[in-house]
Design an enzyme around this catalytic site. Structure first.
Site, mmCIF file in Angstrom:
data_model
loop_
_atom_site.group_PDB
_atom_site.id
_atom_site.type_symbol
_atom_site.label_atom_id
_atom_site.label_comp_id
_atom_site.label_asym_id
_atom_site.label_seq_id
_atom_site.Cartn_x
_atom_site.Cartn_y
_atom_site.Cartn_z
ATOM 1 N N TRP A 151 0.811 -1.212 0.000
ATOM 2 C CA TRP A 151 0.000 0.000 0.000
ATOM 3 C C TRP A 151 0.851 1.271 0.000
ATOM 4 O O TRP A 151 0.344 2.356 -0.227
ATOM 5 C CB TRP A 151 -0.962 0.002 1.177
ATOM 6 C CG TRP A 151 -0.348 -0.401 2.491
ATOM 7 C CD1 TRP A 151 0.289 0.407 3.385
ATOM 8 C CD2 TRP A 151 -0.315 -1.723 3.046
ATOM 9 N NE1 TRP A 151 0.716 -0.321 4.464
ATOM 10 C CE2 TRP A 151 0.359 -1.627 4.291
ATOM 11 C CE3 TRP A 151 -0.791 -2.960 2.627
ATOM 12 C CZ2 TRP A 151 0.563 -2.737 5.102
ATOM 13 C CZ3 TRP A 151 -0.582 -4.060 3.441
ATOM 14 C CH2 TRP A 151 0.082 -3.948 4.651
ATOM 15 N N ARG A 152 2.140 1.136 0.276
ATOM 16 C CA ARG A 152 3.012 2.301 0.213
ATOM 17 C C ARG A 152 3.532 2.560 -1.206
ATOM 18 O O ARG A 152 4.250 3.528 -1.431
ATOM 19 C CB ARG A 152 4.184 2.134 1.185
ATOM 20 C CG ARG A 152 3.751 2.276 2.634
ATOM 21 C CD ARG A 152 4.901 2.198 3.605
ATOM 22 N NE ARG A 152 4.435 2.449 4.959
ATOM 23 C CZ ARG A 152 5.162 2.277 6.054
ATOM 24 N NH1 ARG A 152 6.410 1.836 5.948
ATOM 25 N NH2 ARG A 152 4.663 2.523 7.247
ATOM 26 N N GLU A 173 -5.615 0.694 5.578
ATOM 27 C CA GLU A 173 -5.744 1.272 6.916
ATOM 28 C C GLU A 173 -6.838 0.589 7.731
ATOM 29 O O GLU A 173 -6.673 0.366 8.935
ATOM 30 C CB GLU A 173 -6.031 2.778 6.818
ATOM 31 C CG GLU A 173 -4.845 3.608 6.348
ATOM 32 C CD GLU A 173 -3.667 3.568 7.317
ATOM 33 O OE1 GLU A 173 -3.870 3.238 8.498
ATOM 34 O OE2 GLU A 173 -2.544 3.857 6.870
ATOM 35 N N GLN A 177 -6.109 -3.370 14.518
ATOM 36 C CA GLN A 177 -6.087 -4.585 15.347
ATOM 37 C C GLN A 177 -5.504 -5.803 14.634
ATOM 38 O O GLN A 177 -5.735 -6.933 15.048
ATOM 39 C CB GLN A 177 -7.505 -4.944 15.842
ATOM 40 C CG GLN A 177 -8.065 -3.999 16.860
ATOM 41 C CD GLN A 177 -8.993 -2.977 16.265
ATOM 42 O OE1 GLN A 177 -9.507 -3.138 15.173
ATOM 43 N NE2 GLN A 177 -9.219 -1.901 16.984
ATOM 44 N N THR A 178 -4.718 -5.605 13.560
ATOM 45 C CA THR A 178 -4.173 -6.737 12.810
ATOM 46 C C THR A 178 -2.730 -6.461 12.423
ATOM 47 O O THR A 178 -2.389 -5.349 12.013
ATOM 48 C CB THR A 178 -5.009 -6.998 11.537
ATOM 49 O OG1 THR A 178 -6.398 -7.030 11.877
ATOM 50 C CG2 THR A 178 -4.628 -8.315 10.905
ATOM 51 N N TYR A 218 -8.550 8.881 13.102
ATOM 52 C CA TYR A 218 -7.260 8.333 12.689
ATOM 53 C C TYR A 218 -7.247 8.001 11.195
ATOM 54 O O TYR A 218 -6.355 8.404 10.450
ATOM 55 C CB TYR A 218 -6.901 7.079 13.489
ATOM 56 C CG TYR A 218 -5.838 6.277 12.790
ATOM 57 C CD1 TYR A 218 -4.506 6.692 12.811
ATOM 58 C CD2 TYR A 218 -6.166 5.153 12.031
ATOM 59 C CE1 TYR A 218 -3.528 5.998 12.114
ATOM 60 C CE2 TYR A 218 -5.199 4.449 11.335
ATOM 61 C CZ TYR A 218 -3.887 4.878 11.379
ATOM 62 O OH TYR A 218 -2.923 4.205 10.675
ATOM 63 N N ASP A 273 -2.899 7.115 16.188
ATOM 64 C CA ASP A 273 -3.307 5.786 16.649
ATOM 65 C C ASP A 273 -2.547 5.444 17.928
ATOM 66 O O ASP A 273 -1.830 6.283 18.493
ATOM 67 C CB ASP A 273 -3.095 4.740 15.555
ATOM 68 C CG ASP A 273 -1.618 4.477 15.262
ATOM 69 O OD1 ASP A 273 -0.747 5.207 15.785
ATOM 70 O OD2 ASP A 273 -1.320 3.529 14.514
#
Length: 384
Positions: A37-38, A50, A55-56, A133, A151
């Site tokens: 994703w970058r 995102e 939580q992962t 966030y 976050d």
């Protein structure tokens, strides 16, 4: 603008802020992870990543991210997808309300923005399931807007930089960290700045076994300089998840098909398929411990309740299976399995059920508890 002095925080002079930005971004340029994703400025792709990353762990997310974008490459595809398709793509990630809210947001974008991702921060924040966030992350990374993305990782780093004596777990205190970030964020590279702090907080300044000596900004950190790293961040312990015991019924027919049921409730695991489950109860409402309750033989009344509810005449098998445990954020499920065979497989029930062969399981979205139940059953079957 929040007055940080009221919270015992003295903001740095401008020259120190500039030096901090440089130290952080120089480190990021040399050490940033090569993540899929970058490699994109597509706000849709960034949004998907995102939401998945909440939580992962990163290494868990990558294959999900790539599979999701392969099947649903555009906002329109997500908006129009069947619910079972999106649940199947999300299967195993947990927190399934996230992907349902994503679809609602995609439908918002189709209706209000012609299928395009809005570029203004306020409009991004108005989308379903996008909090402060995520809005800040998308705005800064995709559109280069100087919007903070605060976050848990970022709050941890900021707590140590400024010795913030406020609990990072309380939503009311988020405004303190938001105000700090508004002062610190690099206006030229806001997306990289946000991601650099996230990386720093998830690795060198992680909650477990941090390595403060390796931090590129240790010379700016009040906690490091004052020897108070162990104190920060301040965070009250989470409440323990409430234990609940279930009985799962693994029922096979004469065609070696298994009875699956769709959860049609609107709550936890809505839309997923699993073996039928009956709740035994919460530990606090029982006279025996949860361990004893889950280990106990299946009670005849539970078997009778199942037979009555589903209208099936079951030949119960006296097999012992490994008990399944799954922990949600607020519930701890303990699931005991029992197996049964039926000759007449007509189900007289208002529930949404289906007889499914093993080779067709892949067509159905299974949440983690169902996956664990199936693994337990397979282990026992392999040892017969």
């Amino acid at each position: 603008m929040l007055d940080l002095k009221k919270y015992g925080i003295e903001m740095w002079p401008e020259e120190k802020i500039v030096a901090f930005r440089k130290a952080l971004l120089d480190w990021y340029d040399k050490n940033k992870r090569d993540l899929p994703w970058r490699r994109s400025k597509d706000p849709y792709a960034i949004w998907v990543s995102e939401i998945m990353l909440q939580q992962t762990r990163v290494d868990t997310v990558i294959p999900y991210y790539e599979r999701f974008l392969h099947h649903l490459p555009t906002i329109k595809d997500l908006a129009q997808a069947e619910e079972e398709v999106i649940l199947k793509l999300w299967e195993g990630l947990g927190y399934y309300s996230r992907v349902r809210n994503m679809q609602k947001a995609a439908q918002q974008m189709m209706a209000d923005y012609g299928g395009r991702f809005p570029q203004a921060h306020a409009e991004i924040a108005s989308l379903k399931g996008i909090g402060p966030y995520t809005a800040g992350a998308i705005a800064s990374i995709a559109f280069d807007l100087p919007e903070p993305a605060v976050d848990g990782n970022v709050m941890r780093v900021l707590s140590r930089l400024f010795e913030v004596d406020y609990d990072i777990g309380l939503p009311a205190n988020r405004k303190i960290f938001q105000a700090l970030m508004e002062e610190l964020i690099d206006p030229q590279r806001p997306g990289d700045f946000n991601q650099a702090l996230m990386d720093l907080g998830s690795d060198i300044e992680s909650p477990v076994n941090p390595r403060p000596e390796d931090s590129p900004v240790k010379d700016f950190s009040a906690a490091y300089l004052n020897g108070t790293m162990d104190k920060y961040p301040i965070k009250a312990p989470k409440k323990k998840p409430l234990p609940v015991a279930y009985q799962a019924f693994i029922i096979r027919n004469q065609h070696n098909q298994f009875l699956l049921e769709k959860n049609t409730d609107q709550g936890l695991l809505a839309g997923f398929w699993s073996f039928p489950l009956l709740e035994k109860g919460e530990e606090q409402d029982q006279q025996v411990s949860l361990f004893e309750l889950a280990e106990a033989p299946v009670q005849p009344d539970l078997r009778q309740s199942f037979s009555d509810s589903y209208g099936l005449n079951v030949d119960w098998q006296e097999q012992e299976f490994t008990r399944v445990q799954h922990i949600f954020s607020h519930r701890k499920w303990q699931i005991e399995l029992t197996e049964g065979l039926v000759k007449n497989d007509t189900v007289f029930s208002q529930r949404q059920t289906m007889w499914v062969a093993v080779e067709d399981f892949h067509r159905f979205p299974f949440a983690k508890p169902q996956q664990k139940m199936w693994e337990s059953y397979q282990k026992k079957a392999a040892n017969k």
